[in-house]
Design a protein around this motif. Structure first.
Motif, short mmCIF file in Angstrom:
data_model
loop_
_atom_site.label_atom_id
_atom_site.label_comp_id
_atom_site.label_asym_id
_atom_site.label_seq_id
_atom_site.Cartn_x
_atom_site.Cartn_y
_atom_site.Cartn_z
N SER A 133 9.03 -25.13 5.99
CA SER A 133 7.81 -24.75 5.27
C SER A 133 8.04 -23.47 4.49
O SER A 133 7.59 -23.34 3.34
N ALA A 134 8.73 -22.51 5.11
CA ALA A 134 8.96 -21.23 4.45
C ALA A 134 9.81 -21.42 3.19
O ALA A 134 9.55 -20.83 2.14
N LEU A 135 10.82 -22.28 3.31
CA LEU A 135 11.69 -22.51 2.15
C LEU A 135 10.91 -23.18 1.02
O LEU A 135 11.07 -22.84 -0.15
N ALA A 136 10.05 -24.14 1.39
CA ALA A 136 9.25 -24.83 0.38
C ALA A 136 8.29 -23.85 -0.30
O ALA A 136 8.14 -23.84 -1.53
N LEU A 137 7.68 -23.00 0.50
CA LEU A 137 6.76 -22.00 -0.07
C LEU A 137 7.52 -21.03 -0.98
O LEU A 137 7.02 -20.63 -2.02
N THR A 138 8.72 -20.67 -0.57
CA THR A 138 9.53 -19.76 -1.38
C THR A 138 9.84 -20.38 -2.74
O THR A 138 9.71 -19.74 -3.78
N ARG A 139 10.23 -21.65 -2.68
CA ARG A 139 10.57 -22.34 -3.94
C ARG A 139 9.38 -22.39 -4.88
O ARG A 139 9.48 -22.11 -6.06
N ARG A 140 8.22 -22.72 -4.32
CA ARG A 140 7.04 -22.89 -5.18
C ARG A 140 6.44 -21.58 -5.65
O ARG A 140 5.96 -21.48 -6.77
N THR A 141 6.44 -20.57 -4.79
CA THR A 141 5.75 -19.33 -5.18
C THR A 141 6.69 -18.27 -5.75
O THR A 141 6.25 -17.38 -6.45
N GLN A 142 7.98 -18.40 -5.40
CA GLN A 142 8.95 -17.40 -5.82
C GLN A 142 8.61 -16.00 -5.31
O GLN A 142 9.03 -14.99 -5.87
N LEU A 143 7.82 -15.94 -4.27
CA LEU A 143 7.44 -14.63 -3.73
C LEU A 143 8.50 -14.12 -2.76
O LEU A 143 9.10 -14.88 -2.01
N PRO A 144 8.71 -12.80 -2.75
CA PRO A 144 9.70 -12.24 -1.82
C PRO A 144 9.14 -12.15 -0.41
O PRO A 144 7.92 -12.13 -0.23
N PRO A 145 10.01 -12.08 0.60
CA PRO A 145 9.50 -11.92 1.97
C PRO A 145 8.95 -10.51 2.18
O PRO A 145 9.37 -9.58 1.50
N TYR A 146 8.03 -10.41 3.09
CA TYR A 146 7.54 -9.09 3.47
C TYR A 146 8.49 -8.50 4.49
O TYR A 146 8.92 -9.20 5.42
N GLU A 147 8.85 -7.26 4.31
CA GLU A 147 9.75 -6.61 5.27
C GLU A 147 8.92 -5.86 6.29
O GLU A 147 8.28 -4.86 5.97
N TYR A 148 8.91 -6.36 7.52
CA TYR A 148 8.17 -5.66 8.57
C TYR A 148 8.94 -4.43 9.02
O TYR A 148 10.14 -4.49 9.24
N THR A 149 8.24 -3.34 9.16
CA THR A 149 8.91 -2.10 9.55
C THR A 149 8.38 -1.55 10.88
O THR A 149 8.89 -0.58 11.39
N PRO B 215 -10.53 1.80 -2.99
CA PRO B 215 -9.67 0.63 -3.04
C PRO B 215 -9.40 0.15 -4.46
O PRO B 215 -10.27 0.26 -5.33
N ARG B 216 -8.20 -0.34 -4.67
CA ARG B 216 -7.88 -0.92 -5.97
C ARG B 216 -6.92 -2.07 -5.74
O ARG B 216 -6.27 -2.15 -4.70
N LEU B 217 -6.87 -2.97 -6.70
CA LEU B 217 -5.95 -4.10 -6.58
C LEU B 217 -4.56 -3.62 -6.98
O LEU B 217 -4.41 -2.85 -7.92
N ILE B 218 -3.55 -4.08 -6.25
CA ILE B 218 -2.19 -3.68 -6.56
C ILE B 218 -1.33 -4.91 -6.81
O ILE B 218 -1.72 -6.02 -6.45
N ASP B 219 -0.18 -4.71 -7.42
CA ASP B 219 0.64 -5.84 -7.88
C ASP B 219 1.58 -6.40 -6.82
O ASP B 219 2.14 -7.46 -7.01
N ARG B 220 1.80 -5.66 -5.73
CA ARG B 220 2.78 -6.14 -4.75
C ARG B 220 2.28 -7.42 -4.06
O ARG B 220 1.18 -7.45 -3.54
N ASN B 221 3.09 -8.45 -4.08
CA ASN B 221 2.76 -9.72 -3.41
C ASN B 221 3.98 -10.20 -2.62
O ASN B 221 5.11 -9.94 -3.01
N HIS B 222 3.72 -10.90 -1.53
CA HIS B 222 4.84 -11.42 -0.75
C HIS B 222 4.33 -12.56 0.14
O HIS B 222 3.14 -12.77 0.26
N LEU B 223 5.28 -13.25 0.76
CA LEU B 223 4.96 -14.36 1.66
C LEU B 223 5.19 -13.95 3.11
O LEU B 223 6.15 -13.25 3.40
N HIS B 224 4.32 -14.42 3.98
CA HIS B 224 4.53 -14.24 5.42
C HIS B 224 4.53 -15.62 6.06
O HIS B 224 3.73 -16.47 5.68
N MET B 225 5.38 -15.82 7.03
CA MET B 225 5.29 -17.03 7.86
C MET B 225 5.50 -16.55 9.30
O MET B 225 6.56 -16.05 9.64
#
Ligand SMILES: [Zn+2]
Length: 348
Positions: A327-343, A278-288
């Protein structure tokens, strides 16, 4: 996930999915999910003539069962909808639709509606609101069992259950300063349920039997054991830390805390290249995630289907969706994180 368009997912119902051996419990004619309870179908009587046919169909198709529901379980007629309540006896519960929106009988919802106290005082926007924070998982010495643990080299292990509790303890005072009454569903890294894996071995064996594993192995060799899900230990552990633990948290929330809002906190692990390193990776995103989008195999469980219908008829989504979007919009504004794309197939 950030929600330009919210996705709906079950939380408790996902107990029953993703684990091919997590079979149901058949009590006579019933098909009940693991550790679930017999549905109280007469409780739906309160919803007679509270919803039009169009409203019911729209909520079912757009929010709760976008992938459909078997016609032998829910039958929508012109003036009524019928829910199967007894497979062997062929018994149905019949709900009458309201003829039109003006003719609604007053709905008595099991959940309290959040009414903002006006005028809203700046800095006290959450005055009067009761919020429950549910730090996901258990953490502590249970983190490895619940498979929410990993270690990079010799560094301190990363345990999701510890991180969610830390976040809840940081968030709670901030919400309180805004006027909310906040309670934590768990405040330590210990289980909320009093059950332990050993208490659930017989249920685990029954699940394995139903899945065709007549003589299950007692134990598994380690995390890499490809057949660990066919062992009594693995099944009884998952019954403990997932089914029993989450059901007990739901009981505390619904029967003791009775909040206006529950926030379940989780960290989603991204995969790394080498599972053994395991290693830490840079990809980050928001889920709601909000409740809904039940899959046909989930709706085959009588108790899950009942809970879905109770939520639909209570119009829970009419509060939950706008709240989730804000809530999602507020979190987006504050974190600037992209959404996770579920596949995966499990998401709509
Ligand atoms: Zn989690």
């Amino acid at each position: 996930m950030i929600l330009p368009c919210p996705i709906y997912r079950r939380t408790i119902a996902s107990l029953a999915l993703g684990f091919c051996l997590m079979g149901s419990t058949l009590r006579g004619a019933e098909n009940i999910s693991p550790l679930g309870q017999t549905p109280d179908w007469p409780a739906l009587e309160m919803f007679q003539e509270t919803m039009t046919r169009d409203e019911f169909v729209a909520a079912l198709q757009n929010v709760y069962a976008p992938r459909g529901v078997a016609a032998d379980l829910i039958q929508i007629e012109a003036e009524t909808v019928r829910f199967l309540i007894d497979r062997e006896g062929g018994k149905w519960f019949t709900l009458r639709f309201a003829p039109n929106e003006q003719s609604h009988t007053r709905v008595v919802t099991p959940c309290k509606r959040v009414v903002p106290s006006f005028p809203v005082i700046k800095g006290r926007e959450l005055e009067g609101l009761k919020i429950a924070l549910d730090p996901g998982h258990i953490g502590g010495k249970w983190a490895q069992m619940e498979e929410r643990w990993f270690q990079v080299g010799d560094s301190q292990p990363i345990q999701e259950g510890d991180m969610t509790l830390l976040v809840a303890k940081l968030v709670a005072p901030k919400l309180r300063r805004l006027g909310a009454t906040v309670s934590l569903v768990r405040s330590q890294n210990v289980p909320v349920t009093t059950k332990r894996p050993d208490d659930l071995r017989e249920v685990a064996k029954a699940i394995l039997r139903r899945a065709g594993v007549e003589q299950p192995r007692d134990d598994f060799a380690g995390p890499d054991d490809q057949e660990k899900d066919k062992t009594v230990r693995w099944q009884s552990e998952i019954l403990f830390y997932r089914n029993s633990e989450i059901r007990e948290r739901a009981r505390i929330v619904n029967e003791e805390m009775k909040p206006d809002l529950v926030l379940c906190l989780h960290f989603n692990a991204e995969s790394w290249d080498d599972p053994k390193s395991p290693r830490l990776i840079d990809r980050n995103h928001l889920h709601m995630l909000v409740n809904g989008s039940y899959l046909p195999p989930e709706l085959a469980f009588d108790d899950v289907r009942f809970e879905m219908l109770r939520r639909l008829l209570s119009r829970t989504h009419e509060d939950e969706l706008p709240l989730a979007e804000k809530s999602a919009l507020a979190l987006t504004r504050r974190t600037q994180l992209p959404p996770y794309e579920y596949t995966t197939e499990n998401v709509t």
